[in-house]
Scaffold this active site. Structure first.
Site, mmCIF file in Angstrom:
data_model
loop_
_atom_site.group_PDB
_atom_site.id
_atom_site.type_symbol
_atom_site.label_atom_id
_atom_site.label_comp_id
_atom_site.label_asym_id
_atom_site.label_seq_id
_atom_site.Cartn_x
_atom_site.Cartn_y
_atom_site.Cartn_z
ATOM 1 N N HIS A 141 52.193 38.302 49.148
ATOM 2 C CA HIS A 141 51.655 38.813 50.284
ATOM 3 C C HIS A 141 51.767 40.541 50.185
ATOM 4 O O HIS A 141 52.232 41.001 49.145
ATOM 5 C CB HIS A 141 52.216 38.363 51.724
ATOM 6 N N HIS A 162 42.100 45.205 44.158
ATOM 7 C CA HIS A 162 43.597 45.757 44.948
ATOM 8 C C HIS A 162 43.820 44.839 45.929
ATOM 9 O O HIS A 162 43.016 44.510 46.671
ATOM 10 C CB HIS A 162 43.293 47.404 45.165
#
Length: 907
Positions: free
Chosen positions: A344, A300
């Site tokens: 990001h 993740h």
């Protein structure tokens, strides 16, 4: 290469670049054993080192983020290089005075890294042992004269947790001290002393039992031991002679083809007698089944090195997780400057990296360790223009790896197998609906994913005023986040739920409230804060959780502590998706899931946040399992886990969820479970699900989930421990008390199988404690069960963690085995493992009854008249403390649902 080694060991003056400073001049050198890089001067003294084993890669030139920050510096790129190391891919950025020195270090480091990767397990075990003994000697040599006197030996005994009478220590010291320099031991003499001290009584007795009371084993006796105890088949005399040749130290014994105690000890401590099945170091499972029949190692927010709010994003994290066996990685794409998409974590202050750099890194490292397919989980937040750029980069960089036209599935309703997809990259993302015309260049798709889980008014959106700069705001928030994290530290590393959202809220309320109230009172001269200030927002409730905002006069920035806020009534958003990106999605069409809905189509990946997945597991476990037999499901951590903590993956594995995405940058129990699960099949990132999960269904929460299948009985004899160190968190370090160790064994799997048991405490002995205790467990579904060995230091007020090793139940090997604790060079447990098949409802089904039977030959101590061993009153009191339960006490056993209910009521 030898010239490089010589230069590196002599040392080189280099500038060490750090963020926010001008750079520090240090002397860097390779230690004499060629195992680590050290530097001086340093406040860390002995700890200022990077172990070669921990280095992931070395890059030339000014490529790292730190170098980019120092863009104004006039450094010659040929004098610059970066070493990436550790679990968080930390970078050591160095500048040499000339290009020749840089080339020397880069060449030397790459040679050392290659040597370690090519080393076999036996050579590595011997190398690390030799290095450990040498390092132990050097650390004990306080005055650095290359000799140890008796006082330094006594101090070393205390550090190594050895509790021997001083008379005995002096006797061994004198026996080892054979040169003319009496009263001190050089390294060779210390090695003899250490061998005398380490003589294993348990192994000596074992050797005597098979050698007819002789001090050595013949070829025939060794073969008998391997067949009877180690359960080895096809043991030939040639194989036994090979063991003698490889492990025996005495030339006399080698000539006579016998194995003495030292050779036998070397053999028993080698990888050949490790608890982990060596066949599982390679891919050995059937890899021709549909993708949905496998658990797939998944990451993740792969790019992050730390927390979800302020940490650095780095392309090196992709290199690290791919080489660690991860096969599903996440890429969060956002619009960047100059038309270049960036990666990001949205709505946060995490740093940005270019999408192109990410794609190139993935392409470079995807198939170095294994060729099984990589799933690229794309979270797309970009404009149409930048989406086209993403599609263009993917096609340019991955080329034929994206072409799935030649992949044969045999059945159009089935997903292809990992074997058929070898060397391929699958793009997981949104796909344009079929109802849209083929000539349409773009269309609308739903926009629900992990980054969008937080409500709009709870996202971190800078709105600076009054001259506050972004740097000031970031610094302000970083200070408050660190305060919050410190106050919410996990007390017990073994409790995966101790860092809950509620704990986070409590820390936030107490920490930020008190700190900021003081600031506001000071700045406003005691005036009452504005209604929209921080204090005005504390305690305000919203459905499902609490909301806090930081709106001070100086920093009008909405900073919300992530809490579980309800989104059920929220209107579903849509975003535009371009055809070029949609067409790259073939077998992995991402569908945000409110519920388990099977529309009959193939190639959907249902994406659940952990909270929704938890509800589905509780309410529809069997339906969930059936769905996972045809399609893929991905479960990801809640966006409110700003500390990058991990949820418990077991409930989702237990219903067959394939893609349980974890924060790989966060060390601890959950990642240790994940590593153990995927190590079972050569660490290739794909583990075949049990047959019962692929066809038919069962209730994982039942007391007897598989009544027709045989169960496995695990009989574990915990014999002894070796070189158990002091706890890593010990306040006094090596000077702390000698430890009082005990061993806890935990079975982790279906709720009915989850239980733990432990040995008694051994006082004042971490060097060679002996337990000789038997723990018995029954496992209903051994294919998915994990076995966790933990060593604790008993303390009157609790317990301190010493070390652990976690393995898949199916990877255990029967017989006498050593369990090496992870990350500790010499620390191990010596055990005997027996695995039996049992049918029906046996009285020893520990999973159902929770009984602890110390001796498998008799019934439990409370009901048996055979139990004669006496214990002192002190021993009984000790065993009834929190950390060391009484003999006969029931195993602590708790299913997932029960745990959750207790946690909630306690909170």
């Amino acid at each position: 290469v030898e010239r490089c080694m010589s230069v590196m060991q002599s040392g080189t003056q280099m500038v060490k670049l750090k963020s926010g400073t001008k750079g520090l001049v240090r002397l860097f050198y390779l230690d004499e054993h060629r195992t680590c890089i050290r530097w001086r001067p340093s406040r860390k003294s002995e700890k200022a080192k990077i172990v070669i084993d921990s280095i992931y890669k070395v890059t030339e030139g000014r490529q790292s983020e730190i170098f980019h920050r120092h863009a104004e510096g006039s450094f010659d790129p040929s004098c610059c290089f970066t070493i990436y190391h550790g679990n968080h891919m930390e970078s050591l950025d160095l500048i040499t005075s000339n290009p020749e020195e840089a080339r020397t270090w880069i060449t030397g480091l790459k040679y050392l890294m290659a040597g370690i990767s090519d080393e076999d397990s036996l050579a590595k075990r011997q190398r690390t042992h030799d290095h450990w003994v040498k390092q132990t000697f050097e650390e004990a040599d306080k005055n650095g004269d290359g000799l140890l006197n008796i006082e330094e030996i006594h101090q070393l005994m205390h550090k190594l947790n050895v509790n021997l009478p001083r008379r005995k220590v002096r006797q061994m010291f004198q026996e080892a001290d054979t040169d003319e320099n009496q009263g001190t031991l050089n390294f060779e003499e210390f090695s003899v002393f250490y061998k005398m001290m380490s003589l294993r009584r348990d192994l000596y007795l074992l050797l005597l039992s098979y050698s007819d009371k002789k001090d050595h084993l013949t070829v025939e006796e060794l073969a008998q031991f391997l067949r009877v105890e180690q359960k080895m088949n096809n043991v030939t005399p040639e194989y036994c002679r090979d063991i003698i040749e490889k492990f025996e130290v005495s030339e006399e014994n080698k000539k006579q083809n016998v194995l003495g105690i030292e050779g036998f000890t070397n053999f028993m401590r080698s990888p050949a007698c490790d608890v982990f099945n060596p066949l599982h170091c390679e891919v050995h499972q059937d890899m021709d089944q549909p993708l949905c029949n496998y658990f797939i190692a998944s990451s993740h927010n792969t790019y992050l090195t730390g927390d979800q709010l302020l940490s650095q994003s780095r392309v090196e994290m992709y290199a690290r997780v791919l080489q660690d066996g991860c096969r599903c990685i996440e890429v969060d794409c956002w619009d960047g400057p100059d038309g270049e998409p960036v990666v990001h974590h949205g709505y946060t202050l995490t740093s940005k990296i270019l999408f192109r750099d990410v794609a190139e890194t993935i392409n470079k490292y995807a198939f170095i360790k294994n060729e099984f397919p990589v799933i690229l989980s794309i979270e797309n937040h970009c404009s149409i223009q930048q989406q086209k750029k993403i599609a263009q980069y993917l096609k340019e960089i991955f080329g034929d790896k994206l072409d799935l036209s030649s992949v044969a599935t045999g059945d159009s309703r089935q997903l292809p197998s990992p074997q058929n997809l070898k060397g391929k990259v699958l793009v997981k993302g949104k796909k344009l609906p079929c109802s849209l015309g083929a000539d349409a260049e773009e269309g609308e798709v739903s926009d629900e994913d992990s980054a969008d889980e937080i409500e709009d008014d709870c996202k971190l959106k800078p709105c600076y005023s009054n001259g506050a700069t972004e740097h000031q705001v970031e610094s302000f928030i970083r200070t408050k986040l660190e305060s919050l994290m410190k106050e919410s530290q996990i007390r017990d590393k073994e409790d995966p739920d101790s860092f809950t959202v509620r704990a986070l809220l409590k820390a936030t309320h107490e920490g930020l409230n008190s700190n900021l109230k003081q600031n506001l009172d000071t700045k406003e001269g005691g005036k009452k804060p504005h209604s929209r200030s921080l204090m005005g927002n504390f305690g305000k409730h919203k459905k499902g959780g609490l909301k806090y905002a930081l709106n001070t006069e100086k920093f009008p920035i909405c900073f919300i502590c992530y809490t579980q806020l309800s989104r059920l009534a929220r209107r579903r958003k849509t975003v535009k998706l371009c055809r070029a990106l949609s067409d790259l999605v073939v077998y992995t069409n991402s569908v945000a899931a409110q519920d388990i809905v099977d529309d009959g189509s193939t190639g959907n990946v249902l994406s659940f946040s952990e909270t929704r997945a938890h509800q589905a597991v509780q309410q529809k476990a069997e339906q969930f399992m059936l769905y996972n037999q045809k399609q893929l499901t991905r479960v990801y951590p809640s966006a409110y886990r700003i500390d990058s903590s991990n949820f418990n993956p077991l409930p989702y594995w237990n219903v067959g969820c394939q893609l349980v995405a974890l924060n790989y940058q966060s060390e601890g129990r959950v990642m240790q479970l994940n590593e153990a699960k995927f190590r079972v099949n050569g660490n290739c990132g794909y583990v075949l699900k049990p047959q019962q999960m692929c066809k038919g269904t069962f209730n994982p929460y039942s007391a007897d989930p598989l009544p027709a299948s045989p169960k496995k009985q695990l009989i574990l004899k915990i014999i002894s421990g070796q070189q158990l160190p002091k706890p890593p968190d010990s306040m006094l370090g090596d000077r702390g008390e000698i430890i009082d160790p005990f061993v806890e064994v935990e079975i982790i799997g279906l709720p009915v199988d989850c239980c733990k048991d432990q040995t008694r405490v051994v006082d004042d002995n971490g060097f060679n404690p002996v337990w000789e205790e038997t723990l018995t467990f029954t496992v209903h579904m051994p294919e998915i069960a994990l076995v966790r060995f933990l060593v604790w230091d008993h303390d009157p007020i609790g317990r301190d963690f010493v070390g652990q090793r976690t393995l898949a139940f199916s990877s255990l090997v029967p017989g006498y085995r050593h369990v090496y604790l992870e990350g500790l060079t010499e620390a191990s447990l010596f055990v005997h493992i027996t695995i039996n098949e049992i049918y029906g409802k046996n009285k020893q089904l520990i999973g159902l009854r929770g009984l602890f039977n110390k001796n498998p030959k008799h019934s439990s101590a409370e009901t048996s008249g055979h139990y004669v061993r006496k214990r002192s009153i002190g021993d009984r009191i000790l065993r009834r403390t929190a950390s060391a339960p009484a003999k006969g006490r029931k195993k602590s056993k708790m299913g997932f649902l029960e745990t959750a209910e207790i946690k909630d009521s306690a909170s």
